[in-house]
Design an enzyme around this catalytic site. Structure first.
Site, PDB file in Angstrom:
ATOM      1  N   THR A 190      -3.711  17.001 -19.017  1.00 29.16           N
ATOM      2  CA  THR A 190      -4.189  16.053 -18.000  1.00 29.16           C
ATOM      3  C   THR A 190      -3.724  16.590 -16.649  1.00 29.16           C
ATOM      4  O   THR A 190      -3.101  17.655 -16.574  1.00 29.16           O
ATOM      5  CB  THR A 190      -3.604  14.645 -18.231  1.00 29.16           C
ATOM      6  OG1 THR A 190      -2.182  14.738 -18.150  1.00 29.16           O
ATOM      7  CG2 THR A 190      -4.024  14.064 -19.567  1.00 29.16           C
TER       8      THR A 190
ATOM      9  N   HIS B  18       3.755  23.879 -24.782  1.00 30.75           N
ATOM     10  CA  HIS B  18       4.884  23.932 -23.850  1.00 30.75           C
ATOM     11  C   HIS B  18       6.180  24.048 -24.648  1.00 30.75           C
ATOM     12  O   HIS B  18       6.418  23.244 -25.568  1.00 30.75           O
ATOM     13  CB  HIS B  18       4.910  22.674 -22.974  1.00 30.75           C
ATOM     14  CG  HIS B  18       6.039  22.695 -22.002  1.00 30.75           C
ATOM     15  ND1 HIS B  18       6.005  23.458 -20.844  1.00 30.75           N
ATOM     16  CD2 HIS B  18       7.253  22.100 -22.022  1.00 30.75           C
ATOM     17  CE1 HIS B  18       7.141  23.312 -20.198  1.00 30.75           C
ATOM     18  NE2 HIS B  18       7.918  22.500 -20.887  1.00 30.75           N
TER      19      HIS B  18
ATOM     20  N   SER C 245       1.112  36.021 -28.106  1.00 30.86           N
ATOM     21  CA  SER C 245       1.498  35.858 -29.517  1.00 30.86           C
ATOM     22  C   SER C 245       0.881  34.582 -30.106  1.00 30.86           C
ATOM     23  O   SER C 245       0.557  34.542 -31.300  1.00 30.86           O
ATOM     24  CB  SER C 245       3.020  35.855 -29.678  1.00 30.86           C
ATOM     25  OG  SER C 245       3.588  34.721 -29.090  1.00 30.86           O
ATOM     26  N   ASN C 246       0.695  33.556 -29.278  1.00 27.55           N
ATOM     27  CA  ASN C 246       0.009  32.348 -29.780  1.00 27.55           C
ATOM     28  C   ASN C 246      -1.464  32.630 -30.044  1.00 27.55           C
ATOM     29  O   ASN C 246      -2.039  32.127 -31.014  1.00 27.55           O
ATOM     30  CB  ASN C 246       0.186  31.187 -28.801  1.00 27.55           C
ATOM     31  CG  ASN C 246       1.542  30.540 -28.964  1.00 27.55           C
ATOM     32  OD1 ASN C 246       1.778  29.825 -29.924  1.00 27.55           O
ATOM     33  ND2 ASN C 246       2.456  30.837 -28.049  1.00 27.55           N
TER      34      ASN C 246
ATOM     35  N   GLU D  87       5.894  27.646 -32.713  1.00 21.95           N
ATOM     36  CA  GLU D  87       4.658  27.644 -31.911  1.00 21.95           C
ATOM     37  C   GLU D  87       3.502  28.188 -32.734  1.00 21.95           C
ATOM     38  O   GLU D  87       2.390  27.648 -32.716  1.00 21.95           O
ATOM     39  CB  GLU D  87       4.828  28.517 -30.656  1.00 21.95           C
ATOM     40  CG  GLU D  87       5.881  27.999 -29.702  1.00 21.95           C
ATOM     41  CD  GLU D  87       5.913  28.758 -28.382  1.00 21.95           C
ATOM     42  OE1 GLU D  87       5.034  29.583 -28.121  1.00 21.95           O
ATOM     43  OE2 GLU D  87       6.850  28.505 -27.607  1.00 21.95           O
TER      44      GLU D  87
ATOM     45  N   ILE E 182      -0.920  26.739 -12.392  1.00 20.07           N
ATOM     46  CA  ILE E 182      -1.065  25.285 -12.274  1.00 20.07           C
ATOM     47  C   ILE E 182      -2.521  25.002 -11.964  1.00 20.07           C
ATOM     48  O   ILE E 182      -3.121  25.646 -11.089  1.00 20.07           O
ATOM     49  CB  ILE E 182      -0.134  24.746 -11.167  1.00 20.07           C
ATOM     50  CG1 ILE E 182       1.313  24.887 -11.629  1.00 20.07           C
ATOM     51  CG2 ILE E 182      -0.469  23.297 -10.832  1.00 20.07           C
ATOM     52  CD1 ILE E 182       2.344  24.556 -10.583  1.00 20.07           C
TER      53      ILE E 182
HETATM   54  C1  GRF Z   1       4.984  30.419 -25.130  1.00 23.09           C
HETATM   55  O1  GRF Z   1       6.364  30.362 -25.274  1.00 23.09           O
HETATM   56  C2  GRF Z   1       4.426  29.080 -24.777  1.00 23.09           C
HETATM   57  O2  GRF Z   1       5.169  28.026 -25.275  1.00 23.09           O
HETATM   58  C3  GRF Z   1       4.468  29.091 -23.268  1.00 23.09           C
HETATM   59  O3  GRF Z   1       4.206  30.423 -22.905  1.00 23.09           O
HETATM   60  C4  GRF Z   1       4.581  31.287 -23.960  1.00 23.09           C
HETATM   61  C5  GRF Z   1       3.396  32.143 -24.281  1.00 23.09           C
HETATM   62  O4  GRF Z   1       3.709  33.146 -25.201  1.00 23.09           O
HETATM   63  N1  GRF Z   1       3.525  28.147 -22.727  1.00 23.09           N
HETATM   64  P1  GRF Z   1       2.567  34.076 -25.784  1.00 23.09           P
HETATM   65  O5  GRF Z   1       1.850  34.716 -24.593  1.00 23.09           O
HETATM   66  O6  GRF Z   1       1.649  33.235 -26.603  1.00 23.09           O
HETATM   67  O7  GRF Z   1       3.292  35.114 -26.587  1.00 23.09           O
END
Ligand code: GRF
Length: 228
Positions: free
Chosen positions: A153, A121, A25-26, A186, A104
């Site tokens: 980092t 995050h 979704s991001n 986000e 990681i």
């Molecule tokens: C988000 O909540 C982000 O903060 C975390 O992983 C999730 C990814 O969501 N790091 P998406 O795959 O972007 O929907």
């Protein structure tokens, strides 16, 4: 490949590779911002460590080249990281964006992309590094929770913050309702951070974030949302 139309043809768009493991979704928020002409970037590739995830479909629908590197096919972390680095570098990115990438990464990897790799995050870092952040914020009785975009980092969820958005925690919230509220933020702050970088306004200097020539406080730019 998506490319935002630029006012000046002489400006080269920032080449961005996005790493995902899931729903993306991001990634979609970045694609949408590109389509809206808000980001001077070119999304040159989306790489996932899992096949069959929605994020890959989103990328394909937007005509962005995709690649899958399944970590389970590699003998160890070093081998996976090396292959991933080679794959990313084959697209010659200016910026690498971790968007729900659930691996990681070793120090050799993070050092290679120092100052040109972001992560998002879901907590108000430095609170709640690691997993299950929404439940942990609820269990701790926090009044606010949120999300942080930061430079990556070697320290997991520990690089200098760029921007942080906080949301209220309200009576009756559970991890799901809180996650939904945080995710809305986000999708606003990740494109914003990418935009600053692409405009040349954002740098990591000696372990700190500099925006428009000014060093930011440790928690980065603060955005408070009262939206429920
Ligand atoms: C988000 O909540 C982000 O903060 C975390 O992983 C999730 C990814 O969501 N790091 P998406 O795959 O972007 O929907």
């Amino acid at each position: 490949m998506i490319q935002t139309s630029l006012k000046s043809a002489s400006l080269k768009p920032t080449r961005v590779v996005v790493l995902i493991s899931g729903s993306g979704s991001n990634l979609q928020a970045l694609i949408d911002s590109c389509h809206a002409g808000e980001l001077p970037i070119e999304l040159v590739a989306v790489i996932s460590n899992r096949a069959d995830v929605l994020g890959l479909t989103r990328a394909q629908d937007a005509n962005i080249p995709t690649a899958v590197l399944d970590h389970k096919n590699f003998a160890d972390r070093e081998t996976f990281d090396r292959a991933l680095m080679q794959k990313i570098d084959s697209y010659q990115p200016d910026l690498v964006v971790l968007a729900g990438f659930m691996r990681i990464l070793l120090a050799t990897f993070t050092q290679h992309y120092e100052g040109r790799m972001f992560n998002i995050h879901p907590s108000l870092l430095p609170k709640f590094q690691g997993l299950h952040t929404h439940q942990r914020a609820l269990d701790a009785g926090e009044k606010h929770h949120g999300v942080t975009v930061h430079f990556v980092t070697a320290e997991l969820d520990g690089g200098p913050a760029i921007v942080q958005a906080s949301v209220p925690i309200v009576a009756g919230d559970d991890a799901k309702s809180l996650a939904k509220r945080v995710q809305q933020q986000e999708h606003i702050i990740y494109p914003l951070a990418v935009k600053w970088f692409a405009e040349g306004k954002l740098k990591m200097i000696e372990g700190k974030t500099q925006l428009k020539g000014e060093l930011l406080p440790a928690a980065g730019v603060q955005i408070h949302s009262d939206t429920l």
